[in-house]
Design a protein around this motif. Structure first.
Motif, PDB file in Angstrom:
ATOM      1  N   TYR A 146      -3.740  -6.822 -11.697  1.00 56.28           N
ATOM      2  CA  TYR A 146      -3.628  -5.808 -10.668  1.00 56.28           C
ATOM      3  C   TYR A 146      -2.880  -6.384  -9.466  1.00 56.28           C
ATOM      4  O   TYR A 146      -3.162  -7.491  -9.028  1.00 56.28           O
ATOM      5  CB  TYR A 146      -5.021  -5.321 -10.240  1.00 56.28           C
ATOM      6  N   TRP A 147      -1.941  -5.596  -8.977  1.00 52.94           N
ATOM      7  CA  TRP A 147      -1.078  -6.033  -7.885  1.00 52.94           C
ATOM      8  C   TRP A 147      -1.067  -4.981  -6.787  1.00 52.94           C
ATOM      9  O   TRP A 147      -0.995  -3.775  -7.077  1.00 52.94           O
ATOM     10  CB  TRP A 147       0.350  -6.234  -8.389  1.00 52.94           C
ATOM     11  N   GLY A 148      -1.100  -5.448  -5.529  1.00 53.99           N
ATOM     12  CA  GLY A 148      -0.795  -4.556  -4.432  1.00 53.99           C
ATOM     13  C   GLY A 148       0.694  -4.258  -4.415  1.00 53.99           C
ATOM     14  O   GLY A 148       1.464  -4.804  -5.218  1.00 53.99           O
ATOM     15  N   GLN A 149       1.104  -3.405  -3.501  1.00 54.37           N
ATOM     16  CA  GLN A 149       2.524  -3.047  -3.427  1.00 54.37           C
ATOM     17  C   GLN A 149       3.346  -4.121  -2.725  1.00 54.37           C
ATOM     18  O   GLN A 149       4.572  -4.098  -2.786  1.00 54.37           O
ATOM     19  CB  GLN A 149       2.709  -1.696  -2.729  1.00 54.37           C
ATOM     20  N   GLY A 150       2.661  -5.075  -2.096  1.00 55.40           N
ATOM     21  CA  GLY A 150       3.361  -6.154  -1.412  1.00 55.40           C
ATOM     22  C   GLY A 150       3.660  -5.805   0.033  1.00 55.40           C
ATOM     23  O   GLY A 150       3.912  -4.645   0.365  1.00 55.40           O
ATOM     24  N   THR A 151       3.620  -6.816   0.881  1.00 52.13           N
ATOM     25  CA  THR A 151       3.962  -6.639   2.288  1.00 52.13           C
ATOM     26  C   THR A 151       4.904  -7.755   2.710  1.00 52.13           C
ATOM     27  O   THR A 151       4.649  -8.943   2.443  1.00 52.13           O
ATOM     28  CB  THR A 151       2.697  -6.611   3.177  1.00 52.13           C
ATOM     29  N   LEU A 152       6.011  -7.375   3.338  1.00 51.36           N
ATOM     30  CA  LEU A 152       6.999  -8.358   3.769  1.00 51.36           C
ATOM     31  C   LEU A 152       6.539  -9.001   5.068  1.00 51.36           C
ATOM     32  O   LEU A 152       6.248  -8.307   6.049  1.00 51.36           O
ATOM     33  CB  LEU A 152       8.358  -7.701   3.965  1.00 51.36           C
ATOM     34  N   VAL A 153       6.483 -10.321   5.066  1.00 51.19           N
ATOM     35  CA  VAL A 153       6.151 -11.087   6.265  1.00 51.19           C
ATOM     36  C   VAL A 153       7.364 -11.925   6.635  1.00 51.19           C
ATOM     37  O   VAL A 153       7.844 -12.723   5.826  1.00 51.19           O
ATOM     38  CB  VAL A 153       4.928 -11.984   6.032  1.00 51.19           C
ATOM     39  N   THR A 154       7.858 -11.728   7.828  1.00 47.52           N
ATOM     40  CA  THR A 154       9.006 -12.472   8.327  1.00 47.52           C
ATOM     41  C   THR A 154       8.538 -13.431   9.410  1.00 47.52           C
ATOM     42  O   THR A 154       7.776 -13.039  10.308  1.00 47.52           O
ATOM     43  CB  THR A 154      10.067 -11.523   8.900  1.00 47.52           C
ATOM     44  N   VAL A 155       8.982 -14.670   9.320  1.00 49.08           N
ATOM     45  CA  VAL A 155       8.641 -15.666  10.333  1.00 49.08           C
ATOM     46  C   VAL A 155       9.864 -15.856  11.219  1.00 49.08           C
ATOM     47  O   VAL A 155      10.910 -16.332  10.765  1.00 49.08           O
ATOM     48  CB  VAL A 155       8.221 -17.001   9.695  1.00 49.08           C
ATOM     49  N   SER A 156       9.727 -15.459  12.461  1.00 48.67           N
ATOM     50  CA  SER A 156      10.853 -15.533  13.394  1.00 48.67           C
ATOM     51  C   SER A 156      10.331 -15.462  14.816  1.00 48.67           C
ATOM     52  O   SER A 156       9.337 -14.785  15.091  1.00 48.67           O
ATOM     53  CB  SER A 156      11.835 -14.397  13.141  1.00 48.67           C
ATOM     54  N   SER A 157      11.032 -16.162  15.696  1.00 43.02           N
ATOM     55  CA  SER A 157      10.643 -16.108  17.117  1.00 43.02           C
ATOM     56  C   SER A 157      11.275 -14.911  17.810  1.00 43.02           C
ATOM     57  O   SER A 157      10.989 -14.640  18.971  1.00 43.02           O
ATOM     58  CB  SER A 157      11.050 -17.400  17.812  1.00 43.02           C
TER      59      SER A 157
END
Lengths: 108, 124
Positions: free
Chosen positions: B113-124
């Motif tokens: 089972y998988w969630g739809q995914g969430t994009l996490v961006t690391v940036s200042s």
């Protein structure tokens, strides 16, 4: 750490052809081997577990085989909806961890 | 049928800690047949398992994260969570929460089972 190497990186076929995707492990993984399909913009889904057992709802044209370090996912007759990315995955017993291959892209 | 849904920030500053929560519906997070976990996928790259947790709060993590990961479970809310410290640009990815099913045939768990995914961006 067990490394999974998939080949080819890209497989170009036409609908109706047979697809053979390979996954090689850096050391024996026993029968702890699964295959996943990922279409663009979608989450992966489990196709095969325990080397050769189809997950619920997976069509019979998908089959898995192999043992030890060499495994194969076969699609007997590729359908248009099968063009996607495919990943193999294994579990290391102790300490417990999971690794994936880098993927094979099946393209038209 | 289990459904999983991730929630959390889409943007994190370098050196900060990422916190994500996964809400499970359609079944109990206490079910002994499941483990729960996190997988990430960097842009244009493959899948990387991050860590897993199961009933009682026992965890097992990817050695590549070198102690940066904390996972927890909240049975009252049917949720589990991830905290990943010291974020860098290399941690930019789509993060999936996953449910692992136990298969009697082998005794192994697989990512069913998988969630739809969430994009996490690391940036200042």
């Amino acid at each position: 750490e067990v490394v999974l190497t998939q080949s080819p990186v890209t497989l170009s076929l036409s609908p109706g052809e047979r697809a053979t995707l390979s996954c090689r492990a850096s050391q024996s993984v026993g029968d702890s081997l699964g295959w996943y399909q990922q279409k663009p913009g979608q989450s992966p889904r489990l196709l095969i577990h325990d080397v050769s057992k189809r997950a619920t709802g997976i069509p019979a044209r998908f089959s898995g085989s192999g043992s030890g370090t060499d495994f194969t996912l076969t699609i007997s007759s590729v359908e248009p909806e099968d063009f996607a990315l495919y990943y193999c995955q294994q579990r290391t017993g102790w300490p417990r961890s999971y690794t994936f291959g880098q993927g094979t892209k099946l393209e038209i | 049928q289990l459904q999983l849904h991730e929630s959390g920030p889409g943007l994190v500053k370098p050196s900060e800690t990422l916190s994500l929560t996964c809400t499970v519906s359609g079944g109990s997070i206490n079910n002994n047949s499941y483990h729960w976990g996190w997988i990430r996928q960097s842009p244009g790259k493959g899948l990387e398992w991050i860590g897993s947790i199961y009933h009682g709060g026992s965890t097992y993590d990817s050695p590549s994260l070198k102690g940066r990961l904390t996972t927890s479970i909240d049975t009252s809310k049917n949720q589990f969570s991830l905290r990943l410290s010291s974020m860098t640009a290399a941690d930019t990815a789509v993060y999936y929460c996953v449910g692992l099913s136990y298969y009697d045939s082998s005794g192994y768990y697989y990512f069913d089972y998988w969630g739809q995914g969430t994009l996490v961006t690391v940036s200042s």
